[in-house]
Structure formats: structure tokens, C-alpha cells
Design a protein around this motif. Structure first.
Motif: not given
Length: 834
Positions: A627-638, A690-696, A721-724
Motif C-alpha cells: 500500500e502507499q505510504w503512510p498506510a503501509r506503516l500500520e497495516k499488516p502486509p497482505y 527489531s522484530i516487526y519494526g514497531g519501535f521505529a 519491516i521493509y513492507d511497512r
């Protein structure tokens, strides 16, 4: 008192009637008895049954205060503040009896009964801060006080907590109800004494601490645990608040240490369940795991200064001259690759002479202190291209580069004008800049909401990545040589090369095929180089070779254009999103990789002259654009499926969301407001595990960037992490990181040190942390209490300042700040001498 008074009256009447000597003697005796009775009755009033309980509390308070004064006598400002705290504390309990539980004033005879009742109901605390009306968590606890203090007051508060804990330690043998003993709730105090020149206790901290100590004396052992939390002087809310609210709101998430009490959320369970393999498993040619003995805690550890050829720029795995000299060939830049010593250094890297605190972002993008990176060769060689210039005590960066002398922003916009689908900051979020120079391209892409991973080798263009990091721009030291870069496959939206001096066309295009591995299907390769626009024989030959290679790789040329302002040409290629072109090729050259070849295997894996197929299954990563940024930050990858088990044992999408919610709460409630960190001074951040990049992700609103490190023996979550829309690298912390000293303003380590303790040399890892952290930089550690304690002693030996410590249920939190101290004694590292 009444008895004494009447005795004196009777004595006067007798003296007026009789004058005998016997009567006079009786009178004197009665007077003495009366005086004695007056004194006795004034001490022990019998009219109020509540008084003995109050007296007992006052006696205990006196004992605590005397102990406090004694243990803190060598601290600044302690004496006067202690007396003030004592008076205020006594007045608080005398003037506000309504604040106490009703059964706390039933008399001395009922004390043991009261304690038993309170032990079974530790949640009843009517003297809590107002914030306890919310869902209070461990991460909220430091917030109450630090959010209102400046940096100096925070140090004072930390010293106050140390003093109060020492008082409790000294009383535990005499008073079974005192604070110094581990509570039944499982909390353990950790000494947060600062090093040389510790600050005195703040008045506010002492008042609060003594008040809590008094309250603890009249409550149960469980409430003693609560009091001890407040004794830290950091505005922390008691553990029993969590217990109470868990009962009141069982559906709300608790905030505890990862891998701690909240095991249903943050205890890793899926390392071996097959949903996420580890990078170590994926990288078939990875070196054998390093083994080392586990050192015992050494409070008096003696650090030494590294005596090495690289001096203050020492990178252990890139400055191993012994290994470099033994190489049979350097044809493929083997001498610029990592050659880590078998015994990592345990010494500290020197500071450059005249080093001073780094300039803050965004000013740092345009200028830095010369003495922090005292190198002028690049300015001499590339000054005419507006890379870097020397200006007095500063090095300045006009924003130019070899291909964009007149500024990076015009160059960035020119790319999008020619290929609108690039869509900086929307479709294109994560970029790889190859041979980045001083990384002005990545530095100005921040203005387009785009994150760039820049890299260049540590070569004759001295300190180019060091310049980038000092400016506050992401970068690592790396080279395209014989091994894969430490990134997963199919993760970068755009790969950029502006005169990066990489011979893409040679040896079957092996190096360009590595970029193909890294580039997301549908992603763009931006090539700005002389073969695109010059007609010299050499350039023409390279261009023809690149035409043949990119066509055989099924890359589509979407634009070839000339930038009139900078006088350069740019060719932009697009990677296919299907396998149709691969299947139609007449020659299988370059060949397709074997199905068993994992494109995400990257740690010490040799380069492969082959291409991986594009995933076609809709549930596979790479088959769709994120998904386009910034929506991809918070949603689990497809491609995270509910049938997959996440790192913490939940279904993968739920795991992702739980991790994000957890770190948002930790960062908001604790890190931002609760640790006294001035975030305006923080720019370069590393999440060391890092695990899922939640801290970042939780730091998104701050003006920082985060390097997410996924360790090679952890579940491989770096593609997530990259996909978000974030970035990071694979790394083995038994080796040094490929960055210059003094690269980061803040390091975050969540249960990393305990893992290192089991497999690596602990002191060497601590020395590496010191190497990559800037003076005045912060380290936040969450780990087991015993690890925190050992780490704290090693850091104190470095003269680091302890800003905060906290413990609960054998889990600890530590925040420390690095100083400019360097040892005098030297340690020569023979393999690092050229």
C-alpha cells in the motif's frame, strides 16, 4: 499531668499549716514525684487510642530519615532537603488522616492484622497519583516526574532513588516491613547511582520518597513493594495499580516488559515453528556460530583505549589489516569487505581531538563540525562538484553531487517529472543509494517523505559514509564485492546509482543481478552515469553492454532523459512484475536461480549470477505492490496470513498489530516523556534487535530515522519491516557493525544483551555499543535483572551516567548516557596495525 498539678497544690496547703522539718522533707519529695509524673504523662497520653499507631509511624519515619541522612551525607544538598522532607512527610500524615486506609489507624495492637489484610488486597491504595484512573502500565511509571523535569533534575531524581534504596537495604534486618527487601510482588530495586560527580537529591524527590516510606510502614509487604517504586524518585506508579486495573478491566492490554509477565503478547515462541525462519538458517554459507566464555560480573572492570592504525575511525571488521594483507586477490574489492577478527576488541575507540557535540538536524544536513570528522581529502577532490567544502571550523555541504552539482532537490524532482510513477513518498518510500558519496541524495529525499539506505565502501574517498552519518543521514559502510548485501530480497522500491563507479556489465552482470535480487517487482533502477549521455568510445561500449544485459534481465527502459540544468543524462529501468518475459527468452542467460535458492538469504552468502522468479501466488510476498505510504506503516502486509504463527505465538497479523500497539504505548508513555530525553538532540536511532519494526514505527512523528537490526539467529522479520515503509539490515552482534564510531544518538536493545551473553564475549559487545554511540548519546536496555546489573557495572567503569533503572518480576529497564571520558591506558590491537 493532672496528678502532678494537684500534688503541688496539696503541698502548698500543708506548708502554710505546719513548719516542721519532717513536713518540709515530705513537701520536697512530693514535688519531685510531681515533676516526674508531669514528664511521664506528657509522653504517654491515654485519651486517644489512635495515638499509638501515629507514634509508631513517627518513630519509624525518624529511623528512616536518620538512615537516609547517613547514607546520603556525601551527596550535594542532601542535609537541608532531608530535613524538609521529614517535616513535610510528618505533616502530611498528621493533617490528612483521610488519605490513609481506614484500618491503618486502628492502634498498634492491630498492625499485624492490618498487614495481613492489606497483603491479600494490595490494590487498595487511596494515596495514588491521579493518572491511576487510566489503564496504568509499567511503561507509564517513569512518566509522572521526568515529564516535568529538565535534564539536571532528572539526574538529581536518579540519585534520590539510589539513596532511598540504600536506606531500605540497611534496615531490612531490623524492620521486616521496610522497603529494602524484595517484595512478594517480585520487584527488585536496581542501583542507579551515577558515576563521578553525582548530583544531589532533588527536594521534590526526597519529599515524595519519604512520604512513600512512611506509608509503607503502615501497610502490608505488598504495599511495601509499591512504596519502593515511588522511592526511585521517578514518578513511577506502583505495581499493584496494574493488578487492580487488570481485575477491573481484564480486556485491556497490560504494559509489561517483553518476554516478561505478559507472555501472551511479547514472549517469543515462534522461532522454530516454521512461520519465520532465521537468517542463519536461510544463509547456507554463514560462518559457524562464535563461541566464547561467559565472563563473571566485574564491577571494577578496567577499560583501555584501542591502539590501532585507524585511530578514532576504527571499524574492527573493516580495519583488520592482518586479514586484508593475507588476501590472495583484491580484484573484486575483497579488501573492502568485512573481515572480522576471531577475538573482537574489548577496548574503547579514541575521540578525535577537539570533538564536540554534533550539530542538530536539520542544520546538520548543511554543516558539521570539522573536528568531529577531520578529513579534507574529499573536499579537495570533490569540492568543485559541491559535495563538501571546508569553511572555518565547519565542513559545509551545498547539496550537490557528481551528477547534480546544482542541488539534489532539482535532481530528485527531475526524476519524478520524467517518470511520474516513481511518486516519491507515496508509491516509492524505501530507496537504496549505491555508492552514495556524502549521501546528499538521501538527505534531501527526506523532504519528499522518502527513506534512503545509503552505502559506500571505506576506500580512498575517505569518510564519505561518516560524513553522511554525522550529518544525520542514514548510511552504512559496504561494498558490492563477492557477497550479497545484508538486505532481504525484493524490498527496495527504487535503487539509485549516480556515477557510483560500479561496473554493472562485467562478469555476466553479477553485480546488477544483485540489485535485481533487492529490487521489488515493479520497482525502478535509476542510473545516472556518463554512458547514458556521452559518446566517448569507452562510454559507448558500456552503454551497449548495459543495453544487452538489462534486456536479457527483462528490465524495461521507461525513460532516458537529459537534465539540462546539471548537464547529465538519466536512464530509468523497471523490473517486471510477472514471469512472462523470462519464459519467452530465447536464451536462459542470465539463468534463473534454483527454486531452493532463497532470495532473502543474505548473511555471508556469495553472489549468484542468476535471477529469481517473480512470485505469482497472490499470497506470496512480492506478488503485489505494498500500500502507499503512510498506510503501509500500520497495516499488516497482505502476505501475513492468519494461518501463520507470529513471533509471539499469535496469528501473524494479530502478532504484528499487538507488537505495534505495545511499542506505541511504550514510546508514548515512557520513552518520550518518561526518561528525560531531549528528543530534539536525537536524530540517528538504532533498534539493535527489531522484530516487526514497531519501535521505529512508534517514533514516526519525531524527526528521527531508525536503523532496524534483525539478528541472524532471530525470526526473519526484516521483509515485514521493509513492507511497512521502514528499513534495516541483518547482523550478527558477535561481530562489529559496519559503521563508523560515534554514528548514533540513541541505541535501543530489547532483550538483546541476555542473548549476547550466551553466545558472544560480553565485554566486546559492550565495547561495540560504546563505539557506535555518540558522546552524550543514550542507551535504553530492557532485559533480565541480572543482565542489567552486570551491564550497569561495566558502563559505570566507562564513566557512563545512569539516568534511570527499574525492575519488576526479574525484568529490568536501564537508561544510560555516554560521556566523553576515555581511558589513559592503551591496548594495542595487532591485527589492526597496518
Amino acid at each position: 499531668m493532672a496528678l502532678g498539678k494537684y500534688s503541688r497544690v496539696d503541698g502548698r496547703k500543708s506548708s502554710s499549716s505546719y513548719c516542721s522539718t519532717v513536713t518540709l522533707v515530705v513537701f520536697v519529695a512530693l514535688c519531685l514525684v510531681g515533676v516526674w509524673m508531669m514528664t511521664s504523662s506528657s509522653v504517654v497520653p491515654v485519651q486517644n487510642v489512635d495515638k499509638p499507631s501515629q507514634e509508631s509511624k513517627n518513630e519509624v519515619q525518624t529511623t528512616v530519615n536518620e538512615s537516609h541522612d547517613s547514607s546520603a551525607s556525601d551527596e550535594d544538598n542532601t542535609s537541608g532537603e532531608t530535613n524538609t522532607g521529614t517535616e513535610n512527610t510528618i505533616k502530611q500524615f498528621e493533617d490528612n488522616p483521610g488519605d490513609l486506609p481506614e484500618d491503618a489507624t486502628k492502634g498498634e495492637a492491630n498492625v499485624s492484622v492490618v498487614q495481613e489484610e492489606k497483603s491479600s488486597n494490595s490494590q487498595e491504595n487511596t494515596n495514588l497519583p491521579e493518572k491511576t484512573t487510566e489503564n496504568v502500565s509499567l511503561e507509564e511509571k517513569p512518566e509522572g516526574k521526568y515529564g516535568k523535569q529538565n535534564a539536571e533534575e532528572e539526574k538529581n531524581s536518579g540519585d534520590a532513588s539510589r539513596t532511598d534504596r540504600e536506606n531500605g537495604e540497611g534496615q531490612k534486618d531490623e524492620e521486616s516491613k521496610t522497603v529494602g527487601k524484595d517484595s512478594e510482588a517480585g520487584e527488585t530495586p536496581i542501583n542507579d547511582e551515577t558515576n563521578s560527580g553525582g548530583q544531589g537529591d532533588s527536594e521534590e524527590g526526597l519529599k515524595g520518597n519519604k512520604s512513600d516510606l512512611n506509608e509503607g510502614e503502615k501497610k502490608s509487604k505488598d504495599n511495601t513493594s509499591e512504596t519502593k517504586d515511588d522511592d526511585k524518585g521517578e514518578g513511577q506508579v506502583e505495581e499493584n495499580v496494574e493488578q487492580k486495573q487488570d481485575k477491573e478491566s481484564p480486556g485491556e492490554k497490560k504494559e509489561v516488559f517483553p518476554s516478561g509477565a505478559q507472555s501472551e503478547l511479547l514472549k517469543e515462541t515462534a522461532t522454530q515453528n516454521g512461520s519465520f525462519s532465521t537468517q542463519a538458517e536461510e544463509s547456507k554459507d554463514e560462518k559457524d556460530a562464535h563461541k566464547s566464555s561467559e565472563p563473571n560480573p566485574q564491577i571494577g572492570y578496567s577499560w583501555k583505549l584501542c591502539n590501532v592504525t585507524a585511530g578514532s575511525d576504527y571499524i574492527p571488521c573493516l580495519d583488520n589489516w592482518q586479514a586484508i594483507k593475507s588476501l590472495r586477490t583484491t580484484k573484486h574489492y575483497e579488501h573492502r569487505e568485512r573481515h572480522c577478527p576471531e577475538e573482537p576488541p574489548t577496548c574503547l575507540v579514541a575521540l578525535p581531538e577537539g570533538y564536540q557535540r554534533s550539530i542538530e538536524w536539520p542544520t546538520s544536513r548543511d554543516k558539521i563540525w570539522y573536528h568531529n570528522v577531520p578529513h579534507t581529502k574529499l573536499a579537495e577532490v570533490k569540492g568543485h562538484q559541491n559535495w563538501v567544502k571546508v569553511s572555518g571550523e565547519y565542513l559545509t555541504f551545498p547539496g550537490g553531487g557528481t551528477q547534480f552539482k546544482h542541488g539534489a532537490l532539482h535532481y530528485i524532482d527531475f526524476i519524478q517529472q520524467n517518470v511520474p510513477d516513481v511518486a516519491w513518498g507515496k508509491r516509492s518510500r524505501v530507496v537504496l543509494d549505491v555508492g552514495c558519496g556524502v549521501a546528499s541524495f538521501g538527505g534531501y529525499l527526506f523532504e519528499r517523505d522518502t527513506l534512503t539506505m545509503s552505502f559506500a565502501p571505506k576506500d580512498e574517498h575517505e569518510a564519505q559514509v561518516q560524513f553522511a552519518l554525522e550529518r544525520g543521514i542514514p548510511g552504512i559502510s559496504a561494498v558490492m564485492g563477492t557477497k550479497r548485501l545484508p538486505f532481504p530480497g525484493r524490498v527496495f522500491d527504487v535503487v539509485h546509482c549516480a556515477r557510483c563507479r560500479v561496473p554493472w556489465h562485467i562478469e555476466g552482470g553479477k553485480l546488477l543481478l544483485e540489485l535485481n535480487r533487492l529490487l521489488r517487482p515493479g520497482g525502478f533502477f535509476v542510473w545516472s552515469a556518463t554512458p547514458v549521455y556521452q559518446k566517448l568510445p569507452e562510454d559507448a561500449e558500456i552503454w551497449e553492454a548495459m543495453q544487452r544485459l538489462t534486456k536479457s534481465m527483462c528490465w524495461e527502459i521507461v525513460s532516458i532523459s537529459k537534465d539540462r540544468v546539471n548537464g547529465v543524462g538519466i536512464a530509468i529501468y523497471k523490473k517486471p512484475m510477472s514471469n512472462e518475459c523470462y519464459e519467452k527468452r530465447l536464451k536462459n542467460d542470465p539463468p534463473l536461480c534454483e527454486e531452493s535458492d532463497d532470495p532473502s538469504a543474505a548473511w555471508n552468502v556469495p553472489l549468484q549470477a542468476c535471477m529469481h522468479k517473480v512470485p505469482v501466488d497472490a499470497a506470496k510476498r512480492g506478488s503485489q505492490w505494498p500500500e502507499q505510504w503512510p498506510a503501509r506503516l500500520e497495516k499488516p502486509p497482505y502476505w501475513l496470513l492468519s494461518s501463520q504463527v507470529g513471533v509471539y505465538g499469535k496469528a501473524a497479523p494479530e502478532d504484528f498489530t499487538a507488537d505495534y500497539e505495545h511499542w506505541k504505548r511504550v514510546v508514548t508513555k515512557s520513552y518520550i516523556n518518561g526518561m528525560g530525553i531531549n528528543w530534539s538532540t536525537v536524530r540517528n536511532v538504532m533498534d539493535m534487535r527489531s522484530i516487526y519494526g514497531g519501535f521505529a514505527a512508534a517514533l514516526r512523528e519525531l524527526n528521527v530515522w531508525v536503523m532496524n537490526v534483525v539478528t541472524v539467529d532471530s525470526p526473519d522479520t526484516l521483509p515485514i519491516i521493509y513492507d511497512r515503509g521502514l528499513f534495516g539490515v541483518y547482523h550478527d552482534w558477535c561481530e562489529s557493525f559496519s559503521t563508523y564510531p560515534r554514528s548514533y544518538d540513541l541505541l535501543h536493545a530489547d532483550h538483546l544483551f541476555s542473548k549476547i551473553k550466551k553466545k558472544c564475549k560480553f565485554e566486546a559487545f559492550v565495547a561495540e555499543v560504546d563505539r557506535i554511540l555518540r558522546p552524550e548519546g543514550k542507551l535504553i536496555v530492557r532485559d533480565k535483572v541480572e543482565i542489567i546489573s552486570e551491564l550497569e557495572s561495566l558502563l559505570k567503569a566507562m564513566r557512563w551516567e545512569v539516568r534511570l533503572t527499574y525492575s519488576k518480576d526479574a525484568e529490568g529497564l536501564l537508561c544510560v548516557q555516554k560521556t566523553v571520558w576515555r581511558p589513559k591506558q592503551m591496548a594495542t590491537i595487532t591485527y589492526a596495525i597496518a
